[in-house]
Design a protein around this motif. Sequence first.
Motif, PDB file in Angstrom:
ATOM      1  N   MET A   5       0.856  -1.193   0.000  1.00 36.69           N
ATOM      2  CA  MET A   5       0.000   0.000   0.000  1.00 36.69           C
ATOM      3  C   MET A   5       0.896   1.248   0.000  1.00 36.69           C
ATOM      4  SD  MET A   5      -2.847   1.247   2.793  1.00 36.69           S
ATOM      5  CE  MET A   5      -3.768  -0.274   2.618  1.00 36.69           C
ATOM      6  N   THR A   6       0.665   2.150  -0.957  1.00 36.77           N
ATOM      7  CA  THR A   6       1.460   3.372  -1.026  1.00 36.77           C
ATOM      8  C   THR A   6       1.016   4.359   0.034  1.00 36.77           C
ATOM      9  OG1 THR A   6      -0.029   4.422  -2.611  1.00 36.77           O
ATOM     10  CG2 THR A   6       1.703   3.030  -3.526  1.00 36.77           C
ATOM     11  N   ASP A   7       1.898   5.405   0.267  1.00 36.27           N
ATOM     12  CA  ASP A   7       1.558   6.450   1.240  1.00 36.27           C
ATOM     13  C   ASP A   7       0.306   7.205   0.816  1.00 36.27           C
ATOM     14  OD1 ASP A   7       3.718   5.705   2.713  1.00 36.27           O
ATOM     15  OD2 ASP A   7       5.044   7.293   1.937  1.00 36.27           O
ATOM     16  N   GLN A   8       0.174   7.439  -0.501  1.00 41.89           N
ATOM     17  CA  GLN A   8      -0.994   8.175  -0.989  1.00 41.89           C
ATOM     18  C   GLN A   8      -2.275   7.382  -0.746  1.00 41.89           C
ATOM     19  OE1 GLN A   8      -0.804   9.257  -5.104  1.00 41.89           O
ATOM     20  NE2 GLN A   8      -2.770  10.315  -5.089  1.00 41.89           N
ATOM     21  N   THR A   9      -2.209   6.054  -1.026  1.00 38.54           N
ATOM     22  CA  THR A   9      -3.385   5.207  -0.793  1.00 38.54           C
ATOM     23  C   THR A   9      -3.747   5.174   0.678  1.00 38.54           C
ATOM     24  OG1 THR A   9      -2.759   3.834  -2.685  1.00 38.54           O
ATOM     25  CG2 THR A   9      -4.346   2.911  -1.141  1.00 38.54           C
ATOM     26  N   ALA A  10      -2.706   5.114   1.553  1.00 32.75           N
ATOM     27  CA  ALA A  10      -2.955   5.089   2.994  1.00 32.75           C
ATOM     28  C   ALA A  10      -3.614   6.381   3.455  1.00 32.75           C
ATOM     29  CB  ALA A  10      -1.635   4.862   3.738  1.00 32.75           C
ATOM     30  N   ARG A  11      -3.150   7.506   2.922  1.00 33.58           N
ATOM     31  CA  ARG A  11      -3.751   8.796   3.310  1.00 33.58           C
ATOM     32  C   ARG A  11      -5.193   8.879   2.861  1.00 33.58           C
ATOM     33  NH1 ARG A  11       1.385  10.881   1.884  1.00 33.58           N
ATOM     34  NH2 ARG A  11       0.595  11.404  -0.188  1.00 33.58           N
ATOM     35  N   GLN A  12      -5.460   8.368   1.649  1.00 37.37           N
ATOM     36  CA  GLN A  12      -6.827   8.405   1.142  1.00 37.37           C
ATOM     37  C   GLN A  12      -7.756   7.559   2.001  1.00 37.37           C
ATOM     38  OE1 GLN A  12      -6.291   7.197  -2.914  1.00 37.37           O
ATOM     39  NE2 GLN A  12      -5.924   9.300  -3.647  1.00 37.37           N
ATOM     40  N   LYS A  13      -7.259   6.374   2.457  1.00 39.79           N
ATOM     41  CA  LYS A  13      -8.081   5.533   3.322  1.00 39.79           C
ATOM     42  C   LYS A  13      -8.327   6.219   4.657  1.00 39.79           C
ATOM     43  CE  LYS A  13      -7.023   0.941   1.493  1.00 39.79           C
ATOM     44  NZ  LYS A  13      -8.420   0.538   1.331  1.00 39.79           N
ATOM     45  N   ALA A  14      -7.358   7.001   5.091  1.00 38.83           N
ATOM     46  CA  ALA A  14      -7.514   7.688   6.374  1.00 38.83           C
ATOM     47  C   ALA A  14      -8.256   9.015   6.223  1.00 38.83           C
ATOM     48  CB  ALA A  14      -6.138   7.929   6.988  1.00 38.83           C
ATOM     49  N   GLY A  15      -8.617   9.338   4.989  1.00 39.49           N
ATOM     50  CA  GLY A  15      -9.337  10.589   4.757  1.00 39.49           C
ATOM     51  C   GLY A  15      -8.437  11.791   4.674  1.00 39.49           C
ATOM     52  N   GLU A  16      -7.125  11.586   4.465  1.00 39.43           N
ATOM     53  CA  GLU A  16      -6.192  12.693   4.370  1.00 39.43           C
ATOM     54  C   GLU A  16      -5.906  13.012   2.901  1.00 39.43           C
ATOM     55  OE1 GLU A  16      -2.680  11.795   6.464  1.00 39.43           O
ATOM     56  OE2 GLU A  16      -3.654  11.503   8.416  1.00 39.43           O
ATOM     57  N   LEU A  17      -5.561  14.272   2.617  1.00 43.33           N
ATOM     58  CA  LEU A  17      -5.219  14.713   1.277  1.00 43.33           C
ATOM     59  C   LEU A  17      -3.752  15.106   1.229  1.00 43.33           C
ATOM     60  CD1 LEU A  17      -8.295  16.987   0.449  1.00 43.33           C
ATOM     61  CD2 LEU A  17      -7.856  14.686  -0.404  1.00 43.33           C
ATOM     62  N   SER A  18      -3.124  14.817   0.115  1.00 40.68           N
ATOM     63  CA  SER A  18      -1.723  15.216  -0.053  1.00 40.68           C
ATOM     64  C   SER A  18      -1.667  16.694  -0.447  1.00 40.68           C
ATOM     65  CB  SER A  18      -1.056  14.362  -1.139  1.00 40.68           C
ATOM     66  OG  SER A  18      -1.611  14.667  -2.405  1.00 40.68           O
ATOM     67  N   ARG A  19      -0.471  17.276  -0.369  1.00 40.96           N
ATOM     68  CA  ARG A  19      -0.276  18.679  -0.770  1.00 40.96           C
ATOM     69  C   ARG A  19      -0.652  18.881  -2.228  1.00 40.96           C
ATOM     70  NH1 ARG A  19       3.747  21.639   2.158  1.00 40.96           N
ATOM     71  NH2 ARG A  19       4.505  22.432   0.164  1.00 40.96           N
ATOM     72  N   ASP A  20      -0.271  17.919  -3.094  1.00 42.52           N
ATOM     73  CA  ASP A  20      -0.583  18.035  -4.519  1.00 42.52           C
ATOM     74  C   ASP A  20      -2.086  17.982  -4.761  1.00 42.52           C
ATOM     75  OD1 ASP A  20       2.094  18.228  -5.108  1.00 42.52           O
ATOM     76  OD2 ASP A  20       2.336  16.102  -5.616  1.00 42.52           O
ATOM     77  N   GLU A  21      -2.757  17.154  -4.009  1.00 44.66           N
ATOM     78  CA  GLU A  21      -4.208  17.046  -4.175  1.00 44.66           C
ATOM     79  C   GLU A  21      -4.908  18.330  -3.745  1.00 44.66           C
ATOM     80  OE1 GLU A  21      -4.964  12.248  -3.598  1.00 44.66           O
ATOM     81  OE2 GLU A  21      -4.674  13.527  -1.828  1.00 44.66           O
ATOM     82  N   VAL A  22      -4.438  18.912  -2.638  1.00 51.78           N
ATOM     83  CA  VAL A  22      -5.010  20.183  -2.184  1.00 51.78           C
ATOM     84  C   VAL A  22      -4.761  21.272  -3.234  1.00 51.78           C
ATOM     85  CG1 VAL A  22      -4.870  22.011  -0.455  1.00 51.78           C
ATOM     86  CG2 VAL A  22      -4.811  19.604   0.249  1.00 51.78           C
ATOM     87  N   ALA A  23      -3.523  21.334  -3.746  1.00 46.58           N
ATOM     88  CA  ALA A  23      -3.180  22.331  -4.752  1.00 46.58           C
ATOM     89  C   ALA A  23      -4.017  22.138  -6.013  1.00 46.58           C
ATOM     90  CB  ALA A  23      -1.685  22.260  -5.084  1.00 46.58           C
ATOM     91  N   ASP A  24      -4.199  20.901  -6.425  1.00 44.05           N
ATOM     92  CA  ASP A  24      -4.985  20.612  -7.624  1.00 44.05           C
ATOM     93  C   ASP A  24      -6.440  21.032  -7.433  1.00 44.05           C
ATOM     94  OD1 ASP A  24      -5.204  19.356 -10.295  1.00 44.05           O
ATOM     95  OD2 ASP A  24      -6.504  17.938  -9.233  1.00 44.05           O
TER      96      ASP A  24
END
Length: 248
Positions: free
Chosen positions: A1-20
């Motif tokens: 499981m990647t860090d991005q997938t883990a954040r998505q499961k936890a309901g967290e957004l990455s910096r790139d996703e927020v910027a996008d």
Amino acid sequence: MTDQTARQKAGELSRDEVADYLRKNPDFFCDQDELLRSLTLPHDSGRAISLVERQVHLFREQRDTLRHEMTELVAIARHNDRLFEKSKRLLMQVIEARNLIDMASTIDDSIRGDFGLDAASVILFTDAEVSGSSQGALHVVSPAEARSRLGSLLEGSKAVCGQFSESEREFLFPDRDVPIASVALVPLRHDDLVGVFAVGSCQPGYFDQSMGSLFLSYISDTLSRLLPPMVQRHTSATPVTDLATESL
């Protein structure tokens, strides 16, 4: 499981996703006054500034950059306009020249006086005897000698700029007390190669490959059409030996 997938499961957004998301929703902060007031950004001075202040700062930087670019474009346009007027004046005088010597003298005077360069050279390639040759900016050489001294510089039809070899510079600008250090050369072609037109500066690096050469092309295109019939009128040999009888 990647860090991005883990954040998505936890309901967290990455910096790139927020910027996008913000790029796709530029009006997001329109009804977020409280959020805007709470956001701060670091400043070069060390103090924190609001998002609005940061936007104003960026807009000012962008304005200054655009203003600088506009100033440069205007300067380039004015420079090109002056070059065009000088080229036009030279070409009118070249067209009105009565013979090869007048033409070469006109070119030499204009390049050194009007354009502020140090030397001009018109070298014709022919095996025929041309009366009044090799005076001032005008030189007549055989196609074989031209090929031997200039080689690949005769290929193509566009101007070549740079610091040529000492042998090439001496061939293009002979008998000079102050040697030429930088050269712009353009072959003269009208069906066949009939010669070269070169301008030189005593300042090293004055001409380089990134330098525009539009005015040289204007002049060389005119010379390429005027020179062959003018050379024939000055040729003492009968029948007239055609220009550039050897393929370069």
